[in-house]
Motif scaffolding. Structure first.
Motif, PDB file in Angstrom:
ATOM      1  N   VAL A   1      16.882  78.902  91.176  1.00  0.00           N
ATOM      2  CA  VAL A   1      17.586  77.777  90.544  1.00  0.00           C
ATOM      3  C   VAL A   1      17.413  77.803  89.025  1.00  0.00           C
ATOM      4  N   PRO A   2      16.186  77.886  88.507  1.00  0.00           N
ATOM      5  CA  PRO A   2      16.054  77.976  87.050  1.00  0.00           C
ATOM      6  C   PRO A   2      16.707  79.233  86.467  1.00  0.00           C
ATOM      7  N   ASP A   3      16.647  80.358  87.213  1.00  0.00           N
ATOM      8  CA  ASP A   3      17.311  81.582  86.753  1.00  0.00           C
ATOM      9  C   ASP A   3      18.811  81.355  86.598  1.00  0.00           C
ATOM     10  N   ALA A   4      19.422  80.682  87.549  1.00  0.00           N
ATOM     11  CA  ALA A   4      20.857  80.391  87.473  1.00  0.00           C
ATOM     12  C   ALA A   4      21.145  79.493  86.274  1.00  0.00           C
ATOM     13  N   GLU A   5      20.303  78.508  86.048  1.00  0.00           N
ATOM     14  CA  GLU A   5      20.485  77.606  84.904  1.00  0.00           C
ATOM     15  C   GLU A   5      20.426  78.381  83.591  1.00  0.00           C
ATOM     16  N   VAL A   6      19.458  79.294  83.468  1.00  0.00           N
ATOM     17  CA  VAL A   6      19.299  80.092  82.249  1.00  0.00           C
ATOM     18  C   VAL A   6      20.492  81.032  82.065  1.00  0.00           C
ATOM     19  N   ARG A   7      20.947  81.641  83.149  1.00  0.00           N
ATOM     20  CA  ARG A   7      22.079  82.574  83.044  1.00  0.00           C
ATOM     21  C   ARG A   7      23.364  81.858  82.627  1.00  0.00           C
ATOM     22  N   ILE A   8      23.568  80.666  83.136  1.00  0.00           N
ATOM     23  CA  ILE A   8      24.748  79.894  82.719  1.00  0.00           C
ATOM     24  C   ILE A   8      24.627  79.554  81.235  1.00  0.00           C
ATOM     25  N   ASP A   9      23.440  79.150  80.796  1.00  0.00           N
ATOM     26  CA  ASP A   9      23.227  78.875  79.370  1.00  0.00           C
ATOM     27  C   ASP A   9      23.481  80.128  78.530  1.00  0.00           C
ATOM     28  N   ASP A  10      23.009  81.278  79.006  1.00  0.00           N
ATOM     29  CA  ASP A  10      23.243  82.537  78.295  1.00  0.00           C
ATOM     30  C   ASP A  10      24.739  82.834  78.179  1.00  0.00           C
ATOM     31  N   ALA A  11      25.476  82.607  79.261  1.00  0.00           N
ATOM     32  CA  ALA A  11      26.920  82.820  79.236  1.00  0.00           C
ATOM     33  C   ALA A  11      27.599  81.859  78.267  1.00  0.00           C
ATOM     34  N   LEU A  12      27.141  80.619  78.247  1.00  0.00           N
ATOM     35  CA  LEU A  12      27.706  79.633  77.325  1.00  0.00           C
ATOM     36  C   LEU A  12      27.443  80.042  75.869  1.00  0.00           C
ATOM     37  N   ILE A  13      26.256  80.535  75.594  1.00  0.00           N
ATOM     38  CA  ILE A  13      25.931  81.014  74.251  1.00  0.00           C
ATOM     39  C   ILE A  13      26.816  82.209  73.891  1.00  0.00           C
ATOM     40  N   ALA A  14      27.008  83.127  74.827  1.00  0.00           N
ATOM     41  CA  ALA A  14      27.840  84.304  74.565  1.00  0.00           C
ATOM     42  C   ALA A  14      29.284  83.917  74.274  1.00  0.00           C
ATOM     43  N   VAL A  15      29.831  83.008  75.060  1.00  0.00           N
ATOM     44  CA  VAL A  15      31.209  82.569  74.845  1.00  0.00           C
ATOM     45  C   VAL A  15      31.316  81.798  73.529  1.00  0.00           C
ATOM     46  N   SER A  16      30.322  81.007  73.216  1.00  0.00           N
ATOM     47  CA  SER A  16      30.317  80.270  71.950  1.00  0.00           C
ATOM     48  C   SER A  16      30.262  81.235  70.759  1.00  0.00           C
ATOM     49  N   SER A  17      29.457  82.273  70.868  1.00  0.00           N
ATOM     50  CA  SER A  17      29.396  83.289  69.807  1.00  0.00           C
ATOM     51  C   SER A  17      30.729  84.002  69.659  1.00  0.00           C
ATOM     52  N   LEU A  18      31.343  84.315  70.791  1.00  0.00           N
ATOM     53  CA  LEU A  18      32.657  84.942  70.753  1.00  0.00           C
ATOM     54  C   LEU A  18      33.677  84.030  70.088  1.00  0.00           C
ATOM     55  N   MET A  19      33.619  82.758  70.394  1.00  0.00           N
ATOM     56  CA  MET A  19      34.517  81.788  69.773  1.00  0.00           C
ATOM     57  C   MET A  19      34.339  81.812  68.257  1.00  0.00           C
ATOM     58  N   THR A  20      33.103  81.797  67.809  1.00  0.00           N
ATOM     59  CA  THR A  20      32.826  81.848  66.369  1.00  0.00           C
ATOM     60  C   THR A  20      33.414  83.105  65.746  1.00  0.00           C
ATOM     61  N   SER A  21      33.236  84.235  66.402  1.00  0.00           N
ATOM     62  CA  SER A  21      33.751  85.501  65.878  1.00  0.00           C
ATOM     63  C   SER A  21      35.274  85.520  65.821  1.00  0.00           C
ATOM     64  N   VAL A  22      35.920  85.003  66.859  1.00  0.00           N
ATOM     65  CA  VAL A  22      37.381  84.983  66.894  1.00  0.00           C
ATOM     66  C   VAL A  22      37.935  84.090  65.788  1.00  0.00           C
ATOM     67  N   VAL A  23      37.390  82.899  65.643  1.00  0.00           N
ATOM     68  CA  VAL A  23      37.876  81.976  64.614  1.00  0.00           C
ATOM     69  C   VAL A  23      37.596  82.540  63.218  1.00  0.00           C
ATOM     70  N   THR A  24      36.411  83.118  63.041  1.00  0.00           N
ATOM     71  CA  THR A  24      36.074  83.721  61.751  1.00  0.00           C
ATOM     72  C   THR A  24      37.022  84.870  61.427  1.00  0.00           C
ATOM     73  N   ALA A  25      37.306  85.724  62.401  1.00  0.00           N
ATOM     74  CA  ALA A  25      38.213  86.852  62.184  1.00  0.00           C
ATOM     75  C   ALA A  25      39.612  86.358  61.819  1.00  0.00           C
ATOM     76  N   ARG A  26      40.075  85.351  62.512  1.00  0.00           N
ATOM     77  CA  ARG A  26      41.408  84.820  62.214  1.00  0.00           C
ATOM     78  C   ARG A  26      41.461  84.286  60.784  1.00  0.00           C
ATOM     79  N   ARG A  27      40.437  83.626  60.364  1.00  0.00           N
ATOM     80  CA  ARG A  27      40.405  83.031  59.031  1.00  0.00           C
ATOM     81  C   ARG A  27      40.272  84.091  57.936  1.00  0.00           C
ATOM     82  N   GLU A  28      39.511  85.136  58.211  1.00  0.00           N
ATOM     83  CA  GLU A  28      39.192  86.105  57.167  1.00  0.00           C
ATOM     84  C   GLU A  28      40.176  87.258  57.040  1.00  0.00           C
TER      85      GLU A  28
END
Length: 110
Positions: free
Chosen positions: A16-43
């Protein structure tokens, strides 16, 4: 062969805690990707602000899905904790007077 209860408990306490951590890791990865996509579009010179909007919306939907998944796993965690407390101490089916009392309280609420 059935798994003994202590083994199941240990397995759930790990998974259960492993699943919670993995979902958080995925959320961080998608959030980082979002930052990169928006930054690339702007720059990137000459890219209009509307370009990539659909991609950004898809990433936002992915983030929301992960947030929903996280909430559901947290609810499962709470359910399992309650279930463990209920089954570890006593079984309501072994105590008819307690069961009747609970049913009467539930009927009074209904």
């Amino acid at each position: 062969m059935p798994v003994p209860n202590p083994a199941l408990k240990e397995r759930l306490e790990k998974e259960v805690p492993d699943a919670e951590v993995r979902i958080d890791d995925a959320l961080i990865a998608v959030s980082s990707l979002m930052t990169s996509v928006v930054t690339a579009r702007r720059e990137v010179n000459g890219v209009p602000p509307a370009k990539g909007q659909e991609t950004i919306q898809r990433l936002a939907k992915a983030q929301l899905a992960l947030i929903d998944a996280s909430g559901n796993v947290l609810r499962v965690h709470g359910d399992l904790v309650r279930f463990g407390k209920e089954t570890a101490g006593y079984d309501l089916h072994e105590c008819p007077s307690l069961t009747r009392s609970t049913v009467q309280k539930l009927q009074a609420v209904a």
